[in-house]
Scaffold this motif. Structure first.
Motif, short mmCIF file in Angstrom:
data_model
loop_
_atom_site.label_atom_id
_atom_site.label_comp_id
_atom_site.label_asym_id
_atom_site.label_seq_id
_atom_site.Cartn_x
_atom_site.Cartn_y
_atom_site.Cartn_z
N TYR A 82 18.65 -37.14 -171.47
CA TYR A 82 17.68 -37.16 -170.88
C TYR A 82 16.91 -39.07 -171.24
N ARG A 83 16.08 -39.52 -170.22
CA ARG A 83 16.12 -41.49 -170.19
C ARG A 83 14.50 -41.44 -169.31
N ILE A 84 13.91 -42.04 -170.57
CA ILE A 84 13.05 -42.70 -169.81
C ILE A 84 12.48 -44.09 -169.64
N HIS A 85 12.55 -44.37 -168.41
CA HIS A 85 12.88 -45.41 -167.32
C HIS A 85 11.93 -46.25 -167.12
N SER A 86 10.35 -45.39 -167.32
CA SER A 86 9.11 -46.33 -166.97
C SER A 86 8.03 -45.23 -167.19
N SER A 126 -0.85 -37.02 -167.10
CA SER A 126 -1.26 -37.68 -167.56
C SER A 126 -0.31 -39.10 -168.57
N THR A 127 1.31 -38.57 -168.72
CA THR A 127 2.30 -39.18 -169.45
C THR A 127 3.30 -38.61 -169.14
N ILE A 128 4.67 -39.31 -168.88
CA ILE A 128 6.25 -39.15 -168.25
C ILE A 128 6.49 -38.19 -169.57
N GLU A 129 6.19 -38.41 -170.66
CA GLU A 129 7.01 -37.47 -172.49
C GLU A 129 6.00 -36.47 -171.41
N ALA A 130 4.97 -35.60 -170.68
CA ALA A 130 4.80 -34.36 -170.82
C ALA A 130 5.02 -34.15 -169.84
N ALA A 131 5.67 -34.42 -168.20
CA ALA A 131 6.06 -33.99 -167.45
C ALA A 131 7.51 -33.73 -167.83
N LEU A 132 8.05 -34.68 -168.09
CA LEU A 132 9.68 -34.97 -168.65
C LEU A 132 10.04 -33.44 -169.31
N ALA A 133 8.90 -32.69 -170.29
CA ALA A 133 9.20 -31.87 -171.11
C ALA A 133 8.75 -30.28 -170.25
N GLU A 134 7.86 -31.02 -169.48
CA GLU A 134 7.64 -29.36 -168.60
C GLU A 134 8.82 -29.05 -167.90
N ALA A 135 9.50 -30.39 -167.53
CA ALA A 135 10.69 -30.12 -166.53
C ALA A 135 12.35 -29.80 -167.50
N LEU A 136 12.44 -30.10 -168.89
CA LEU A 136 13.16 -29.45 -169.33
C LEU A 136 12.38 -28.14 -169.26
N ALA A 137 11.64 -27.87 -169.93
CA ALA A 137 11.47 -26.71 -170.43
C ALA A 137 11.82 -25.48 -169.20
N THR A 162 15.35 -36.21 -161.73
CA THR A 162 14.15 -36.98 -161.48
C THR A 162 12.95 -36.67 -162.11
N VAL A 163 11.93 -37.07 -162.80
CA VAL A 163 10.72 -36.59 -162.87
C VAL A 163 9.70 -37.75 -162.95
N THR A 164 8.60 -37.40 -162.17
CA THR A 164 7.15 -38.46 -162.02
C THR A 164 6.05 -37.32 -162.30
N LEU A 165 5.00 -38.50 -162.51
CA LEU A 165 3.76 -38.47 -163.01
C LEU A 165 3.49 -36.80 -161.83
N ASP A 166 3.14 -37.30 -160.75
CA ASP A 166 3.18 -35.75 -159.94
C ASP A 166 3.75 -34.91 -159.09
N ALA A 181 8.12 -42.99 -164.78
CA ALA A 181 9.20 -41.94 -164.46
C ALA A 181 10.23 -41.69 -165.56
N ALA A 182 11.43 -40.88 -165.26
CA ALA A 182 12.21 -40.70 -166.59
C ALA A 182 13.11 -39.66 -165.45
N SER A 183 14.72 -38.77 -166.01
CA SER A 183 15.66 -38.32 -165.55
C SER A 183 16.21 -37.88 -166.52
N PHE A 184 16.53 -37.04 -166.40
CA PHE A 184 17.37 -35.59 -167.23
C PHE A 184 18.41 -34.74 -166.56
N GLY A 185 19.47 -34.69 -167.44
CA GLY A 185 20.96 -33.96 -166.65
C GLY A 185 21.25 -33.07 -168.22
N ILE A 186 21.93 -32.36 -167.46
CA ILE A 186 22.50 -31.16 -168.46
C ILE A 186 24.01 -30.59 -167.54
#
Length: 322
Positions: free
Chosen positions: A71-75, A29-40, A91-95, A78-83
């Protein structure tokens, strides 16, 4: 008849088009949740914040404060992160699916940010190096009655003094690049922004030496130098022992013996933490095939952790600044 039949069927075809299957809702439902899952998925646990800027985070496989991730939340979509050290950039999206074009753009932006940070780091180090040179040139000989030295009952050796602080020179590749400030209460701080990894100080002289020791703090190095007469390299802390040992081994002739004089942080295991001093000393010794020397404590003593402590304990004095 034919015209009537065609007219009757047209609405049926149109109705079938309108009733196409509805689009599935996004996974998050939020890009923050999608990004948190990808980072996990990379072992990183944090709650991302929407700032529109690059945010840094520590990666779990490096020491605290490493800031090797970004990481950076673009909108809102959409967001992106790196190590950095793993060469990861996503790149992370809601889907969930990653957009290759967006990922490429994120990698380019991350690379540019890394280059910018590297330039800024070099600039800060250059400013600290210039300050170190100015301070060292104007500093006076250290006062043997300085409170820290009096408590340790040690001569100043390679230290100088500026006002109410002692200065220990820190070198890298033979060049003075930083200073460690030692305050009356024993607190130690390098110059802000100055280089710290791989830097070291020296008590005694390397020229002509056939045996060299490496220790963590200044007082430990000074105590070893007093007891053994060998030159002792000060690595500043446990994390710096191995980098300093490697550089020293490359610089010295093969026949020169190197010994790591470790600290024994024996109080840490009781707190559920590893004995950092012992582990780091063993690692440094193994890294260059050096000898390892650890302190032997007095019977019943529970407070001492290093050679300077043992020296003071046997003299009946105070310790525990390093």
């Amino acid at each position: 008849m034919t015209d009537t039949t065609q007219k009757a069927r047209l609405p049926e075809r149109n109705q079938a088009h309108v009733e196409a299957p509805p689009k599935a809702p996004p996974k998050h439902s939020t890009i923050e949740a999608a990004l948190a899952e990808a980072l996990a998925c990379h072992g990183v646990t944090l709650a991302p914040k929407t700032s529109g800027r690059f945010e840094r985070f520590d990666t779990p496989d490096k020491s605290k404060g490493n800031a090797n991730g970004w990481y950076r939340i673009h909108s809102p979509e959409a967001a992106s992160f790196g190590i950095w050290h793993l060469d990861v950039s996503e790149t992370v999206t809601l889907d969930g699916p990653h957009d290759p074009a967006a990922a490429a753009a994120a990698r380019l932006e991350a690379m540019q940010a890394r280059e910018r940070r590297e330039r800024e780091r070099r600039q800060r180090e250059a400013e600290a190096r210039a300050q170190a040179l100015r301070w060292w040139a104007k500093a006076k000989p250290a006062d043997p009655a300085f409170p820290y030295l009096e408590r340790k009952a040690l001569p100043p050796y390679n230290l100088r003094q500026r006002g109410d602080m002692l200065l220990m020179p820190l070198f890298f590749d033979g060049e003075l690049v930083n200073l460690e400030r030692i305050y009356p209460d024993g607190a130690k701080r390098p110059l802000p922004g100055g280089r710290v990894r791989g830097v070291a100080s020296l008590i005694g002289h390397l020229a002509g030496a056939n045996h060299v020791l490496i220790a963590e703090g200044w007082s430990t190095a000074a105590a070893l130098h007093e007891a053994m007469g060998c030159p002792v390299v000060v690595a500043r802390n446990a994390d710096n022992l191995a980098p300093v040992a490697r550089r020293l081994r490359q610089r010295l002739p093969e026949e020169v013996v190197i010994t790591i004089g470790g600290d024994d942080d024996r109080h840490l295991p009781a707190k559920g933490k590893p004995n950092k001093g012992r582990v780091a000393a063993r690692h440094a010794a193994l890294a260059i095939d050096a000898h390892l020397l650890m302190p032997t404590f007095c019977d019943g003593c529970e407070a001492c952790t290093d050679f300077a402590d043992v020296r003071q304990c046997r003299k009946g004095g105070s310790h525990h600044d390093d």
